[in-house]
Scaffold this motif. Structure first.
Motif, PDB file in Angstrom:
ATOM      1  N   UNK A  95      47.840  41.280  43.709  1.00  0.00           N
ATOM      2  CA  UNK A  95      46.525  40.871  44.202  1.00  0.00           C
ATOM      3  C   UNK A  95      45.656  40.599  42.988  1.00  0.00           C
ATOM      4  N   UNK A  96      44.848  39.575  43.054  1.00  0.00           N
ATOM      5  CA  UNK A  96      43.969  39.262  41.940  1.00  0.00           C
ATOM      6  C   UNK A  96      42.542  39.687  42.260  1.00  0.00           C
ATOM      7  N   UNK A  97      41.824  40.034  41.203  1.00  0.00           N
ATOM      8  CA  UNK A  97      40.409  40.365  41.314  1.00  0.00           C
ATOM      9  C   UNK A  97      39.702  39.589  40.212  1.00  0.00           C
ATOM     10  N   UNK A  98      38.711  38.796  40.593  1.00  0.00           N
ATOM     11  CA  UNK A  98      37.933  38.046  39.610  1.00  0.00           C
ATOM     12  C   UNK A  98      36.793  38.949  39.135  1.00  0.00           C
ATOM     13  N   UNK A  99      36.706  39.130  37.807  1.00  0.00           N
ATOM     14  CA  UNK A  99      35.738  40.040  37.198  1.00  0.00           C
ATOM     15  C   UNK A  99      34.851  39.260  36.235  1.00  0.00           C
ATOM     16  N   UNK A 100      33.541  39.423  36.369  1.00  0.00           N
ATOM     17  CA  UNK A 100      32.582  38.775  35.475  1.00  0.00           C
ATOM     18  C   UNK A 100      32.628  39.438  34.091  1.00  0.00           C
ATOM     19  N   UNK A 101      32.629  38.623  33.044  1.00  0.00           N
ATOM     20  CA  UNK A 101      32.599  39.114  31.676  1.00  0.00           C
ATOM     21  C   UNK A 101      31.453  40.118  31.525  1.00  0.00           C
ATOM     22  N   UNK A 102      31.718  41.232  30.867  1.00  0.00           N
ATOM     23  CA  UNK A 102      30.702  42.258  30.646  1.00  0.00           C
ATOM     24  C   UNK A 102      30.704  43.362  31.686  1.00  0.00           C
ATOM     25  N   UNK A 103      31.437  43.171  32.785  1.00  0.00           N
ATOM     26  CA  UNK A 103      31.526  44.199  33.817  1.00  0.00           C
ATOM     27  C   UNK A 103      32.358  45.366  33.287  1.00  0.00           C
ATOM     28  N   UNK A 104      31.898  46.565  33.528  1.00  0.00           N
ATOM     29  CA  UNK A 104      32.644  47.757  33.103  1.00  0.00           C
ATOM     30  C   UNK A 104      33.467  48.251  34.288  1.00  0.00           C
TER      31      UNK A 104
END
Length: 74
Positions: A38-47
């Motif tokens: 499964x993929x999860x798109x994560x915004x740059x800078x998210x911890x």
């Protein structure tokens, strides 16, 4: 029977060719090439917690929504 992680890792485990593509395009490509993840798109800078999950691929994107790191299982 192999463990779930071994089954997942027998398929493709990283996608360097997707750097520069949109996050959505990357996610679709990854899930088509390895049906067990499964993929999860994560915004740059998210911890996020650094927990290895063999059925997960994080797709890191910048403010323009472009993939900025090689997506890989973990």
């Amino acid at each position: 029977m192999p463990s779930r992680c071994l089954q997942v890792e027998q398929g493709k485990t990283s996608w360097p060719e997707l750097v520069g593509k949109t996050g959505e395009c990357s996610a679709i490509t990854i899930e088509n090439e390895n049906l067990l993840v499964n993929t999860i798109i994560i915004q740059q800078g998210t911890i996020i917690p650094s927990i290895y999950m063999c059925n997960r691929v994080l797709v890191w994107v910048n403010d323009e929504g472009l993939t900025i790191r090689t997506p890989r299982i973990g």
